[in-house]
Design a protein around this motif. Structure first.
Motif, short mmCIF file in Angstrom:
data_model
loop_
_atom_site.label_atom_id
_atom_site.label_comp_id
_atom_site.label_asym_id
_atom_site.label_seq_id
_atom_site.Cartn_x
_atom_site.Cartn_y
_atom_site.Cartn_z
N GLY A 246 -6.33 3.08 -8.23
CA GLY A 246 -5.62 2.13 -8.67
C GLY A 246 -4.26 2.51 -8.08
N LEU A 247 -3.92 3.62 -8.16
CA LEU A 247 -2.55 4.00 -7.68
C LEU A 247 -2.17 3.80 -6.25
N ILE A 249 -4.53 1.75 -4.45
CA ILE A 249 -4.14 0.32 -4.13
C ILE A 249 -2.57 -0.44 -4.40
N TYR A 250 -2.07 0.34 -5.29
CA TYR A 250 -0.71 -0.08 -5.57
C TYR A 250 0.11 0.62 -4.34
N GLU A 251 0.11 1.48 -4.03
CA GLU A 251 0.88 2.17 -2.87
C GLU A 251 0.69 1.36 -1.76
N HIS A 252 -0.35 0.76 -1.48
CA HIS A 252 -0.63 0.09 -0.11
C HIS A 252 -0.07 -1.19 -0.36
N SER A 253 0.21 -1.82 -1.49
CA SER A 253 0.65 -3.27 -1.70
C SER A 253 2.07 -3.00 -1.71
N LEU A 254 2.75 -2.07 -1.64
CA LEU A 254 4.21 -1.91 -1.65
C LEU A 254 4.56 -2.09 -0.08
N ARG A 262 10.02 -0.90 0.67
CA ARG A 262 9.69 0.17 -0.45
C ARG A 262 9.04 1.33 -0.16
N ALA A 266 6.37 4.16 -2.51
CA ALA A 266 5.00 4.43 -2.10
C ALA A 266 4.65 5.86 -1.70
N VAL A 270 4.73 7.52 -6.39
CA VAL A 270 3.40 7.22 -6.28
C VAL A 270 2.42 8.44 -5.94
#
Length: 288
Positions: A246-247, A249-254, A262, A266, A270
C-alpha cells in the motif's frame, strides 16, 4: 567559540552523510538477524551488527561525498552541501572514512570468521559503487545490491552461512533501493545529461525511469512474499507485506513524469516507514 568547534564539525559531518538515512538499510540487517535466530539474536550480535552498519554506511557516504564533491559544486541542487561550501575539508571526511572502515572490519571480526572473510568484498562495493554512475546506467541497481549486503550480513552474523532467506532479503533490498533511487535521480536529468552522468533517467527519460521504479517495487513485494517459501512466518508478516504494498502504491502516486514536486516525501518519509514496517512485521511473523 573554539570549544564548540569539534561539536559543530560533528554536526556538519552527520548532516553531510545524512546519518538519518541509515533507517533504510539498518532495519533489514535487524530483520535478517531476528529471522536467522528465530527470535532475539542476543545483545552481542545486535551490538556488533549495529556497529558494522554504522561503520559501513559512514564509509560509503564519506566516500560518496569525497568522490562527488566537484560535481556536487556544479549542481544547483547539491551546491549547498558541506564539502562544496567549505564547511568540511576533504581530509576531515577522508579521516572519517578510514575510521569508519576500521570500525566496519573490527565489527566483522567480532561477529564470526565468515563475516570477516567477506568484509573486504563488501568494502569494495561500499567504496566503489559511487563511481559506477560515471560509466553505467545500472548504478541504481548496484547501489541497491550494495545496501542489500546489510541484510545478507545480518543473516551471516547469526548463522555463519548463506541460506535461501539471506538471498531473498538481499534481492528485496536491491530492488527496493533501486526503485526509489530511480525516482530520486529523476530530479537531476538535465544536469546528468550535461555532465554525462549515466543515470537511468538521463539515458531513457523520466517516464521510463518511473516505469522501471514501479517494476522494481512490484518485485519488492513479490520478494517479501517469497520469504514465506523459505521461512514459516505467521499472519503478522502478511499484514506487514500488505502495508508495504500500500505504501509503495502511495509513493508512486506522489510523482509523475510532469510533476516531481513531492519527490522528497516519496523518497524519505514513505521509504523510512516501509523499512520499519518490514522489521516489525518480521518480528510479528515469528509468533504464529
Amino acid at each position: 567559540m573554539e570549544g564548540i568547534r569539534p561539536l559543530k564539525k560533528l554536526r556538519y559531518f552527520l548532516a553531510a552523510i545524512k546519518f538519518e538515512h541509515t533507517v533504510f538499510a539498518l532495519p533489514f540487517a535487524y530483520v535478517a538477524t531476528v529471522l536467522a535466530a528465530g527470535g532475539w539474536p542476543g545483545w552481542r550480535v545486535v551490538i556488533w551488527v549495529t556497529l558494522a552498519m554504522v561503520g559501513g554506511r559512514t564509509l560509503a557516504m564519506s566516500m560518496n561525498r569525497l568522490v562527488d564533491r566537484a560535481i556536487d559544486a556544479r549542481n544547483p541542487r547539491t551546491a549547498g552541501r558541506h564539502l562544496p561550501r567549505g564547511l568540511l575539508k576533504p581530509w576531515e571526511v577522508a579521516t572519517a572514512a578510514v575510521a569508519s572502515g576500521l570500525l566496519f572490519f573490527v565489527s566483522a571480526w567480532q561477529l564470526n570468521p565468515l563475516c570477516l572473510t567477506l568484509a573486504p568484498l563488501a568494502a569494495i562495493f561500499l567504496v566503489g559503487y559511487h563511481y559506477t554512475k560515471y560509466f553505467t546506467w545500472t548504478s541504481h541497481w548496484i547501489l541497491g545490491f550494495t545496501d542489500g549486503i546489510a541484510a545478507a550480513g545480518g543473516w551471516i552474523a547469526v548463522r555463519e552461512a548463506f541460506d535461501p532467506p539471506a538471498f531473498i532479503l538481499w534481492f528485496t533490498v536491491t530492488v527496493w533501493i533501486a526503485g526509489f533511487d530511480l525516482l530520486y535521480a529523476c530530479q537531476d536529468v538535465k544536469f546528468d545529461r550535461a555532465e554525462r552522468i549515466h543515470s537511468f533517467p538521463a539515458r531513457f527519460g523520466v517516464a521510463a525511469a518511473l516505469g522501471a521504479a514501479r517494476a522494481c517495487h512490484v518485485l519488492t513485494v513479490l520478494a517479501l512474499a517469497a520469504l514465506l517459501w523459505a521461512l514459516p512466518l505467521g499472519w503478522g508478516y502478511w499484514v506487514g507485506v500488505a502495508a508495504v504494498a500500500g505504501l509503495l502504491i502511495y509513493e508512486h502516486s506522489l510523482v509523475s513524469a510532469t510533476d516531481l514536486s513531492r519527490l522528497d516525501v516519496a523518497f524519505f518519509n514513505v521509504n523510512g516507514y516501509i523499512a520499519v514496517i518490514i522489521f516489525l512485521s518480521a518480528v510479528a511473523g515469528l509468533w504464529r
